[in-house]
Design a protein around this motif. Structure first.
Motif, PDB file in Angstrom:
ATOM      1  N   GLU A 156       0.845  -1.189   0.000  1.00 55.58           N
ATOM      2  CA  GLU A 156       0.000   0.000   0.000  1.00 55.58           C
ATOM      3  C   GLU A 156       0.881   1.240   0.000  1.00 55.58           C
ATOM      4  N   MET A 157       0.713   2.092  -1.009  1.00 53.32           N
ATOM      5  CA  MET A 157       1.460   3.345  -1.070  1.00 53.32           C
ATOM      6  C   MET A 157       0.687   4.343  -1.917  1.00 53.32           C
ATOM      7  N   SER A 158       1.002   5.606  -1.752  1.00 55.03           N
ATOM      8  CA  SER A 158       0.310   6.648  -2.507  1.00 55.03           C
ATOM      9  C   SER A 158       0.661   6.537  -3.985  1.00 55.03           C
ATOM     10  N   CYS A 159      -0.217   7.074  -4.821  1.00 54.12           N
ATOM     11  CA  CYS A 159       0.022   7.056  -6.264  1.00 54.12           C
ATOM     12  C   CYS A 159       1.302   7.818  -6.612  1.00 54.12           C
ATOM     13  N   ALA A 160       1.557   8.937  -5.919  1.00 50.25           N
ATOM     14  CA  ALA A 160       2.761   9.735  -6.188  1.00 50.25           C
ATOM     15  C   ALA A 160       4.016   8.943  -5.853  1.00 50.25           C
ATOM     16  N   GLU A 161       3.987   8.227  -4.724  1.00 45.26           N
ATOM     17  CA  GLU A 161       5.135   7.435  -4.315  1.00 45.26           C
ATOM     18  C   GLU A 161       5.369   6.291  -5.301  1.00 45.26           C
ATOM     19  N   HIS A 162       4.278   5.658  -5.736  1.00 45.27           N
ATOM     20  CA  HIS A 162       4.391   4.585  -6.731  1.00 45.27           C
ATOM     21  C   HIS A 162       5.117   5.080  -7.982  1.00 45.27           C
ATOM     22  N   ASP A 163       4.680   6.215  -8.527  1.00 43.42           N
ATOM     23  CA  ASP A 163       5.266   6.704  -9.767  1.00 43.42           C
ATOM     24  C   ASP A 163       6.731   7.074  -9.603  1.00 43.42           C
ATOM     25  N   ARG A 164       7.090   7.550  -8.421  1.00 37.89           N
ATOM     26  CA  ARG A 164       8.496   7.886  -8.172  1.00 37.89           C
ATOM     27  C   ARG A 164       9.358   6.620  -8.206  1.00 37.89           C
ATOM     28  N   HIS A 165       8.874   5.550  -7.552  1.00 43.53           N
ATOM     29  CA  HIS A 165       9.611   4.286  -7.563  1.00 43.53           C
ATOM     30  C   HIS A 165       9.573   3.628  -8.946  1.00 43.53           C
ATOM     31  N   ALA A 166       8.411   3.683  -9.602  1.00 42.99           N
ATOM     32  CA  ALA A 166       8.244   3.006 -10.888  1.00 42.99           C
ATOM     33  C   ALA A 166       9.106   3.618 -11.986  1.00 42.99           C
ATOM     34  N   ALA A 167       9.404   4.917 -11.864  1.00 44.45           N
ATOM     35  CA  ALA A 167      10.277   5.555 -12.845  1.00 44.45           C
ATOM     36  C   ALA A 167      11.639   4.885 -12.866  1.00 44.45           C
ATOM     37  N   GLY A 168      12.048   4.360 -11.700  1.00 43.71           N
ATOM     38  CA  GLY A 168      13.292   3.602 -11.651  1.00 43.71           C
ATOM     39  C   GLY A 168      13.076   2.147 -12.000  1.00 43.71           C
ATOM     40  N   SER A 169      12.250   1.477 -11.210  1.00 42.86           N
ATOM     41  CA  SER A 169      12.126   0.025 -11.335  1.00 42.86           C
ATOM     42  C   SER A 169      11.487  -0.414 -12.637  1.00 42.86           C
ATOM     43  N   GLN A 170      10.644   0.409 -13.238  1.00 45.32           N
ATOM     44  CA  GLN A 170       9.921  -0.009 -14.429  1.00 45.32           C
ATOM     45  C   GLN A 170      10.422   0.691 -15.687  1.00 45.32           C
ATOM     46  N   PHE A 171      10.505   2.013 -15.658  1.00 42.63           N
ATOM     47  CA  PHE A 171      10.896   2.744 -16.856  1.00 42.63           C
ATOM     48  C   PHE A 171      12.349   2.457 -17.236  1.00 42.63           C
ATOM     49  N   VAL A 172      13.241   2.420 -16.259  1.00 44.31           N
ATOM     50  CA  VAL A 172      14.649   2.126 -16.548  1.00 44.31           C
ATOM     51  C   VAL A 172      14.799   0.715 -17.110  1.00 44.31           C
TER      52      VAL A 172
ATOM     53  N   ARG B 151       8.034  -8.105 -25.694  1.00 42.70           N
ATOM     54  CA  ARG B 151       6.656  -8.587 -25.817  1.00 42.70           C
ATOM     55  C   ARG B 151       5.649  -7.445 -25.668  1.00 42.70           C
ATOM     56  N   ASP B 152       6.051  -6.383 -24.991  1.00 34.29           N
ATOM     57  CA  ASP B 152       5.147  -5.253 -24.765  1.00 34.29           C
ATOM     58  C   ASP B 152       5.213  -4.282 -25.941  1.00 34.29           C
ATOM     59  N   SER B 153       4.104  -3.621 -26.219  1.00 36.73           N
ATOM     60  CA  SER B 153       4.037  -2.688 -27.335  1.00 36.73           C
ATOM     61  C   SER B 153       4.813  -1.414 -27.008  1.00 36.73           C
ATOM     62  N   PHE B 154       5.180  -0.672 -28.065  1.00 38.25           N
ATOM     63  CA  PHE B 154       5.835   0.613 -27.846  1.00 38.25           C
ATOM     64  C   PHE B 154       4.871   1.592 -27.193  1.00 38.25           C
ATOM     65  N   ASP B 155       3.568   1.390 -27.427  1.00 36.84           N
ATOM     66  CA  ASP B 155       2.550   2.229 -26.771  1.00 36.84           C
ATOM     67  C   ASP B 155       2.698   2.180 -25.253  1.00 36.84           C
ATOM     68  N   LEU B 156       2.912   0.950 -24.724  1.00 35.37           N
ATOM     69  CA  LEU B 156       3.067   0.802 -23.274  1.00 35.37           C
ATOM     70  C   LEU B 156       4.314   1.543 -22.806  1.00 35.37           C
ATOM     71  N   TYR B 157       5.428   1.337 -23.509  1.00 37.38           N
ATOM     72  CA  TYR B 157       6.674   1.996 -23.110  1.00 37.38           C
ATOM     73  C   TYR B 157       6.538   3.509 -23.182  1.00 37.38           C
ATOM     74  N   TYR B 158       5.928   3.981 -24.256  1.00 36.19           N
ATOM     75  CA  TYR B 158       5.736   5.423 -24.413  1.00 36.19           C
ATOM     76  C   TYR B 158       4.854   5.976 -23.292  1.00 36.19           C
ATOM     77  N   SER B 159       3.853   5.196 -22.899  1.00 39.93           N
ATOM     78  CA  SER B 159       2.966   5.626 -21.816  1.00 39.93           C
ATOM     79  C   SER B 159       3.709   5.726 -20.493  1.00 39.93           C
ATOM     80  N   LEU B 160       4.636   4.791 -20.249  1.00 37.54           N
ATOM     81  CA  LEU B 160       5.453   4.858 -19.033  1.00 37.54           C
ATOM     82  C   LEU B 160       6.276   6.147 -19.011  1.00 37.54           C
ATOM     83  N   PHE B 161       6.647   6.602 -20.204  1.00 37.51           N
ATOM     84  CA  PHE B 161       7.430   7.832 -20.324  1.00 37.51           C
ATOM     85  C   PHE B 161       6.547   9.072 -20.194  1.00 37.51           C
ATOM     86  N   LEU B 162       5.434   9.071 -20.933  1.00 33.37           N
ATOM     87  CA  LEU B 162       4.595  10.267 -21.016  1.00 33.37           C
ATOM     88  C   LEU B 162       3.800  10.533 -19.743  1.00 33.37           C
TER      89      LEU B 162
END
Length: 406
Positions: A304-320, A355-366
């Motif tokens: 359980e974590m706030s949406c803002a905290e999730h996005d801060r962590h996900a920028a590292g763990s997922q986008f990178v 396996r994931d579309s570029f749409d998904l990757y672009y969405s992680l960025f945008l």
């Protein structure tokens, strides 16, 4: 035991060894840190950083200096990352340009219309009133909006737990739904007339706004719980709060796994959630926990974590993770007779992210405001590493010149 010529070895090693060490050092320079929501791919990158960091820069420089194939591989890495960055910027440019054109057309239309067109009449309040009698049944009626691969993936487990599942999608998935034991609707109005307790949005990030605006809220119970499963969280949170009636409950979630990583079960896989807006009535609180229990009972690691905290962590763990996988994909890496464990990690990462579309990757960025910072850190780390290599090369050459002169 692998017997091969020295020339073949160095050609293969430029990929399996030099690229592995280069990526490990770039990621180390990016100052990656473990997060509460590490994905399997991110864990593998952290492991790669740890393993390559044990070796000295002299070893890495030796792999570069004394293998004639390494400079070509470094140039390919540089071009691949630059190409990926150009792709992102080009997509961003196209989206912003389209928005500007659409906004211009909309303003033009509004100027020529009556002022009452600016305000949509609120739905009839009496049409929103339904019985507030609480449902003591522990089983939920869940409507999945967006019944593509991920929606079907979740539905399979939800149905197996005995919950009633309804589905709607723009494409016809009636046959798939029937096999899964899901009641399929080709009309979203008919779906909402069934008064599901939970609306589970499994749409793409890009189409979420359009889908949300198209839902007939007046046909739903006033206390309906809306849930999303997008890879970013602040974006859907703000959308829900902006467009949903105030009486609706909001739960933002991110199952950090999919049909591939979760095909053998969900045990220990992270499930992130934020109870954004849940009514005070006991029935609504229980409904929220019953929905979360779908994932908890499957063994998910509930975070359980706030949406803002999730996005801060996900920028590292997922986008990178996706960025690394995608720019390596451009190199068209192949397995070699002398794969190292680190190189196997990179090949696996490329396979999974591909396996994931570029749409998904672009969405992680945008849609994650932290992603641009991560992209810049990655770029600076790569530039720093190249500078270290070429500075060492330059200093050695200068030293040789002075010694020869003396």
């Amino acid at each position: 035991m692998v017997e091969m010529s020295c020339e073949d070895h160095d050609r293969y090693a430029a990929s399996s060894q030099f690229i592995t060490h280069t990526v490990g050092r770039i990621l180390k320079e990016s100052m990656l840190e473990s997060t509460p929501i590490n994905t399997k791919g991110y864990e593998s990158l952290l492991g790669l950083v740890e393993n390559t960091a044990m070796d000295s820069f002299d070893l890495y420089y030796g792999l570069f200096m004394f293998n004639k194939n390494s400079l070509e591989m470094l140039e390919k890495l540089d071009l691949a990352f630059e190409d990926l960055r150009k792709q992102l910027i080009a997509w961003l440019h196209r989206v912003v340009r389209n928005q500007l054109i659409e906004n211009g057309e909309r303003l033009h239309q509004l100027d020529g219309s009556n002022s009452h067109a600016l305000h949509r009449r609120a739905p009839n309040e009496s049409a929103l009133l339904h019985s507030s009698q609480s449902d003591e049944n522990t089983k939920l009626k869940i409507a999945i909006v967006g019944f593509g691969n991920f929606g079907q993936f979740l539905a399979k487990t939800i149905v197996s737990q005995g919950h009633e599942v309804l589905a709607y999608s723009r494409s016809d998935y009636s046959d798939v739904a029937r096999k899964l034991g899901v009641l399929y609707f080709s009309d979203v109005d008919d779906l909402c007339e069934q008064h599901p307790g939970v609306i589970l949005l499994c749409t793409s990030i890009i189409s979420t706004v359009k889908v949300l605006k198209s839902l007939p809220f007046q046909r739903l119970k006033r206390s309906t719980l809306f849930v999303d499963v997008l890879s970013v969280k602040e974006f859907p949170r703000n959308l829900f709060l902006q467009h949903l009636p105030h009486d609706f409950d909001v739960l933002c979630t991110h199952p950090m796994f999919g049909p591939e990583s979760g095909k053998n079960g969900w045990k220990n896989l992270p499930f992130v959630y934020d109870k954004v807006r849940i009514g005070n009535e006991e029935s609504r609180i229980l409904r929220c926990y019953r929905f979360l229990d779908i994932f908890a009972s499957e063994g998910c690691r509930m975070v359980e974590m706030s949406c803002a905290e999730h996005d801060r962590h996900a920028a590292g763990s997922q986008f990178v993770t996706h960025t690394t996988g995608r720019f390596l994909e451009k190199l068209r890496l192949k397995t070699t007779p002398i794969n190292t464990k680190g190189y196997e990690t990179l090949l696996s990462l490329v396979k999974n992210t591909g396996r994931d579309s570029f749409d998904l990757y672009y969405s992680l960025f945008l849609y994650n405001l932290n992603a641009m910072e991560q992209l810049e850190r990655f770029d600076l780390a790569f530039e720093s590493l190249k500078k270290q290599l070429f500075n060492r090369l330059h200093s050695i050459y200068r030293k040789q010149l002075f010694e020869n002169e003396q």
